[in-house]
Scaffold this active site. Structure first.
Site, mmCIF file in Angstrom:
data_model
loop_
_atom_site.group_PDB
_atom_site.id
_atom_site.type_symbol
_atom_site.label_atom_id
_atom_site.label_comp_id
_atom_site.label_asym_id
_atom_site.label_seq_id
_atom_site.Cartn_x
_atom_site.Cartn_y
_atom_site.Cartn_z
ATOM 1 C CG HIS A 196 40.582 28.638 50.662
ATOM 2 N ND1 HIS A 196 39.331 28.707 50.121
ATOM 3 C CD2 HIS A 196 41.272 29.671 50.154
ATOM 4 C CE1 HIS A 196 39.275 29.753 49.324
ATOM 5 N NE2 HIS A 196 40.434 30.348 49.324
ATOM 6 C CD GLU A 441 58.535 42.153 40.452
ATOM 7 O OE1 GLU A 441 58.361 41.147 41.152
ATOM 8 O OE2 GLU A 441 57.684 43.052 40.352
ATOM 9 C CG ASP A 465 57.453 37.925 39.446
ATOM 10 O OD1 ASP A 465 56.967 36.956 38.846
ATOM 11 O OD2 ASP A 465 56.772 38.704 40.133
ATOM 12 C CB CYS A 512 60.232 42.014 49.249
ATOM 13 S SG CYS A 512 59.873 42.359 47.528
#
Ligand code: PEP
Ligand code: MG
Length: 580
Positions: A196, A441, A465, A512
């Site tokens: 995080h 992908e 991917d 993307c």
């Protein structure tokens, strides 16, 4: 004495300043045996501390305006831990059964939870152990009478822009205070690339280096530091020559950044007048402000699965509708591409339950994305209805992840028709002609792209991917990370083939995946014929800068030649020449 520490550069940029050692939350608590008479009192003390920390987190959330969406999400995770019986109830049992003091009971339970988190295969889930430790540190501080906020108060008197926080670990809740304090940078002993803390550092654009092992032990308060967030280097007490060099580099970076900001309103087109759309990838509804700040032409990828993660239940239709509506309204008429949930694999809904299966079944090749959607028709129907309902508020496109087969597209279109028909029955308003696109992908989809082109309105190439499946490399496995090569000739061939075929058929195609946000690849993509890019908002202006200087007519023949190469060294050389 000058010395250098090496860690993991998780957020770019250079900071020069003085060390501010963040006080250690002491987890070395006293081990006390209490009398039976004291047990209930000790439990009440424990309950009060949990309540106080919960209140502290609520206050933080309320007081921090314009916090990045991730920050609030992290506070929610910490609050969730505080409400979980494993932390809120188990220590009470330990106090009762082992007759130990509240601090010690809590730390024992923390150690057992950390052990459980360490068993996870998924690095993201494994790193959540840091959240457990951070929450417990906060409660322990409260029990000891030193609430967390005190840590950073002392620093408020100093000139904060010149302070670099040195900590063993920094909790997201502590990072909230950073927003108010304007520290130059932070460095930590622990933390990984998906922790995080590193996500926050990037979203706040603060240079940061993590995983330094013992920075807190080696650096003293007030010592001069240079933090190089790109190289993952911290220089302690630099000599004057090194200091001058870094000052110069820092100025250059700042100049480049401010120059880039001026490009926000510039029309995104090449020197020969070809318009290029630069769109944003987002994960949560609150991310639209970052997209707009980066000058995005729209949202090219809204990864809706993040609405489903980190919670015990499923978002219902109403909650999803509100989230999609927020994004559409937030983008003020710019197109929004909503990808149906890409759950499964590393974005697992039930990681604990599936922990043992993960190794056996290879989840990246399993029931993921559209495969899961079609296997869970009720869940899919709910999402499709919510997206359709939101389409009355602005232009929405629907994007389907991980397609490989024609029948998957046909089934998806049938499911969409069913959702539309149920809404018609309720006389609900929605976009009857909503466009449906597919992600390319899987190598099979790229090779047989014709069957996608015939059935769909647009395509979007998911290079993350596509690389994983073309090269047979699990993208979340750090052991094979060096083999993850976006410039592998096979990957480039599949991308070029998809773009060329879509262009020939007049079907819009975008990229993307992470490759779209890499400015070193902008000219290559433009030369392949790509006109729509979608990326992390922070990358948009860097890519725009490349677009504005490109001349497509000149790039096309060079890229065509480059794509005939299949020797990695020659490809690299050609890319350098293309960018020269
Ligand atoms: C991709 O695979 O390139 C992509 C954009 O989707 P995700 O990273 O969410 O799998
Ligand atoms: Mg993908």
């Amino acid at each position: 004495m000058s010395f250098t520490l090496h860690g993991l550069g998780v957020s770019e940029g250079i900071a020069i300043g003085r060390a501010l050692l963040m006080s250690h939350a002491t987890l070395e608590v006293s081990h006390l045996t209490i009398t039976p008479r004291m047990v209930e009192k000790e439990i009440a003390r424990f309950d009060a501390a949990i309540l106080a920390v919960k209140g502290e987190l609520v206050l933080m959330k309320e007081n921090t305006e314009h916090a990045p969406a991730e920050l609030n999400a992290f506070i929610d995770i910490h609050t969730m831990f505080l409400e979980d019986p494993e932390l809120a109830v188990k220590p009470r049992d330990i106090i009762r059964e082992r007759r130990c003091n509240a601090e010690w009971a809590l730390v024992q339970q923390m150690e057992s939870l950390v052990e459980q988190f360490e068993q996870f295969d998924d690095p993201y889930l494994r790193e959540r152990k840091y959240d457990v430790v951070q929450v417990v540190e906060r409660v322990v501080k409260e029990l000891l009478g030193h609430p967390g906020r005190a840590t950073l108060k002392a620093a408020k008197n100093s000139k904060e822009e010149t302070l670099i926080v040195v900590a063993h670990d920094i909790s997201p809740a502590d990072a909230i205070s950073f927003k108010d304090h304007r520290f130059a940078s932070f460095i930590c002993d622990v933390g990984g690339a998906t922790s995080h803390t590193s996500i926050l550092a990037r979203s706040m654009a603060i240079p940061a280096v993590l995983g330094l092992s013992n920075a807190r032990g080696l650096i003293r308060d007030g010592e001069q530091l240079i933090v190089d967030g790109q190289r993952g280097v911290v220089i302690v007490n630099p000599d004057p020559r090194v200091l001058e060099e870094y000052k110069l580099r820092k100025e250059q970076i700042e100049l480049e950044r401010s120059k880039l900001k001026r490009l926000k309103s510039a029309k995104s087109e090449t020197l020969d007048g070809i318009e290029i759309q630069l769109q944003a990838n987002i994960e949560l509804p609150g991310d639209t402000s970052d997209a707009l700040a980066g000058g995005a032409d729209g949202i090219g990828l809204f990864r809706t699965e993040f609405l489903f993660l980190n919670r015990g239940d499923m978002p219902d239709e109403e909650e999803q509708y509100e989230a999609y509506k927020q994004v559409v309204k937030g983008m003020g008429g710019r197109p929004v591409t909503i990808r149906t949930f890409d759950l499964g694999a590393d974005k697992d809904l039930h990681p604990e339950a599936n922990a043992s299966d993960r190794v056996k079944t290879n989840p990246a090749l399993g029931l993921r994305a559209i495969r899961l959607s079609l296997a869970e028709p009720k869940m899919f129907h709910t999402q499709l209805r919510a997206i359709l309902r939101a389409s009355k508020h602005g232009p929405i496109k629907l994007l389907i992840p991980m397609l490989a087969h024609a029948h998957e597209i046909d089934q998806t279109l049938a499911a969409l028709e069913q959702a539309k028909s149920s809404l018609r029955g309720e006389r609900a308003v929605f976009d009857e002609n909503i466009q449906v696109g597919g992600m390319i992908e899987i190598p099979a989809a790229a090779l047989a792209v014709g069957l996608f082109i015939r059935r769909l309105d647009f395509l979007s190439i998911g290079t993350n991917d596509l690389i994983q499946y073309t090269l047979a490399i699990d993208r979340s496995d750090e052991q094979v990370a060096p083999l993850y090569d976006p410039l592998h000739p096979a990957v480039l061939m599949l991308i070029a083939h998809t773009i060329a075929n879509a262009e020939k058929s007049g079907v819009p195609v975008s990229v993307c995946g992470e490759m779209a946000g890499d400015p070193k690849l902008t000219r290559l993509f433009l030369g392949m014929g790509l006109r729509i890019f979608s990326m992390h908002p922070s990358q948009i202006l860097k890519v725009k800068n490349r677009v504005l200087k490109a001349e497509i007519n000149e790039l096309v023949p060079n890229v065509r030649k480059m794509l005939r190469l299949d020797e990695p060294g020659k490809l690299l050389e050609a890319l350098e020449k293309l960018n020269a």
